[in-house]
Design a protein around this motif. Sequence first.
Motif, short mmCIF file in Angstrom:
data_model
loop_
_atom_site.label_atom_id
_atom_site.label_comp_id
_atom_site.label_asym_id
_atom_site.label_seq_id
_atom_site.Cartn_x
_atom_site.Cartn_y
_atom_site.Cartn_z
N SER A 196 0.86 -1.19 0.00
CA SER A 196 0.00 0.00 0.00
C SER A 196 0.89 1.24 0.00
O SER A 196 1.85 1.32 0.78
CB SER A 196 -0.90 0.03 1.24
N ASN A 243 -4.75 0.25 5.83
CA ASN A 243 -5.13 -0.26 4.52
C ASN A 243 -4.36 -1.53 4.18
O ASN A 243 -4.94 -2.53 3.72
CB ASN A 243 -4.86 0.82 3.46
N VAL A 285 -3.44 6.02 -0.81
CA VAL A 285 -4.40 5.79 0.27
C VAL A 285 -4.86 7.10 0.90
O VAL A 285 -6.06 7.32 1.11
CB VAL A 285 -3.77 4.87 1.35
N GLN A 317 -5.85 -5.40 3.66
CA GLN A 317 -5.94 -5.59 2.21
C GLN A 317 -5.94 -7.06 1.80
O GLN A 317 -6.79 -7.47 0.99
CB GLN A 317 -4.82 -4.83 1.50
#
Length: 691
Positions: free
Chosen positions: A185, A206, A190, A210
């Motif tokens: 990420s 995140n 994000v 994920q």
Amino acid sequence: MAIDIGGTFTDTVLLDNASRVVATTKTPTTPHRPALGAVAGASHVLKAAGADWHQVTGFIHGTTLATNALIERRGADTATITTRGFRDILEIAYERRYSQYAIDLVKPDLIVPRTRSLTIGGRMDASGQELEPLDKAGIAPLVAELRALEVKAVAICLLHAYANPAHELALRELLAQHMPDLVISLSHEVSPEAREFDRLCTTIANAYVQPLMAGYLQDFETRFRQMGLTCPILMMTAGGGMTTLDTAARLPIRLVESGPAGGAVLAARIAEATGEAEVLSFDMGGTTAKLCLIDDYRPQTARKFEISRAERFIKGSGMPVRIPVIEMIEIGAGGGSIASVDRLGRIQVGPHSAGSDPGPAAFGKGGDKPTVTDADLTLGLIEPGRFAEGRLRIDPDAATQAMVQDVGDPLSLSPGLAAFAVSEIVDESMASAGRMHAVEAGKDLSNRLMIAFGGNGPLHATRVARRAQMRRVLIPRDPGVGSAVGFLFAPVSYEVIRSRYARLDGLDIDGLNRFFGAMQTEAEQVVRAGAPEGALLQRRVAYMRYHGQGHEIEIRLPDRALAATDLDALRGAFETEYSHQFSRIVPGMTIEILNWGLSVSSPAPAPERCPDSPAEHAAMATEHRQVLCDVTGAWRPAGVFNRSDLAPGAALNGPALIVEAQTTTFVSADFSATLDGQGNIWLTRQEEVQP
């Protein structure tokens, strides 16, 4: 079709082309394979409507899976990579204690320990200029460390990547060459905003969920495609809009609180239909209760919230996540919340929940702890034969036994009084949360309308409203599946917030318009994937402050390219809003803008205005049952009414129970109820209790 997977039940709603609800159902959530419960609910509503899978032309899904994974820490082992010299961003945080004088202060769990905090050389400045090239020679040692740590995901947050993401993109490409299975990420994707700690925390959250969410979404889509679904599947977001599965898999942090967001969308729609400008939405499910302030038909929004606070109501005690969200307060108070007596003889309710497996003691699935649902059964407020449409067998004796064993006997209370005490505690917890939420926003609850829904919201609404000093409550149609109904009226949308520092006096208009153009292209690509045709709406904002201040206020911009002639109006709008919030302006002070926001959405269907209610007429109860009155504390008969039998204009006095498929509305003894022209139940508090 809309499906909302909650912690206890999965709600499914089917709507026809005329925006009319044709079938709804609640099925127990299947925690280990959530898609199984969703398929069961979908199959049930299609069968009830006499429809087939190929007739479903729109599909919206919301889930608490991302939220629960973060709260319960069930995500992937995650590492961070930051700019060399900034390894301790998480340790330093805000450089302050959230509770200054707490000796035994518990720091928030930020998921990634220092042993998994890695760095790499290279540096950008705040304007996006490269000061030092990315240290490509450091890639091999970095890969070796990641392999030794056996991490499944990594959050990359390099200094000032929001201004220039070149180093983050290059680092992802280099890592992928060596570790193709690693989930990565990037902070500029994000949360492309300044403030390193918030941006890093958001990227960690995140990356952490994920892998779990990607697997879940793939399984969810596969199962529904196998059933025969052909239309696209859209996901509800925390901001109250919808997005595609691909975007949801890439940015699962935006799915956090997606279910409750649907409820806020529904409440805002009802507020507009009834002309109520000031509303408090109250959504009580099986695991949690959610409250949201709605003004001028728009839910209150925020750009930041905290996950898993160490101290429930203290800001700064949780993990900050910076994404666009509908702002609400959520507490562990639902039908499955477990009641107990602590060592000081005090009753505690929640935040732990029995969920759907094993569930409350009355479910007969192995649960032996008393819950709020068990208390409501013991109080006589739930008709066992009609619970969950009669498809879930309820055992009132098991509920009473659990209540006596864990609450009644330790406090020498009868079953009824033990259940009454549990109800008092949980209702006061929800009311106090609402009062605190309103005070923090500078709002007054007394003149607001409460819109209550969720499986347990109508059952507790009058009890919570009384404690929150609210006089009016509205129970919409199909309240038991309210959040799922809200999904069906949400627009396909995507919001982008980016940092670009500027002073109002020296604003580069042309550069800013190009900046917005890039944001608009990004947002429209996401929205068009879910709404390929039709006009799109956009909303532009600037986050402005006086020079030297630490936080900004949101100012609406024209929904078009800016011109030099807009600057005076922009200054005036800022000073007006600043004066509204702080009662004064600061003459001669430089105004600066740190962040800019753009949201693009498809038009939401306009709500039908509520027709005038016909003349009131007294409703006749189909039966009576004994309930423990929450006003007098005595057992007394309550009228039982089938909601489907009540015509517009029907009026009745409490205590009464209005029963429908997925929930029951409890009309307390100090409330009266009437039905309007749309079938909404209006509950109004009376000055005197009816004898």
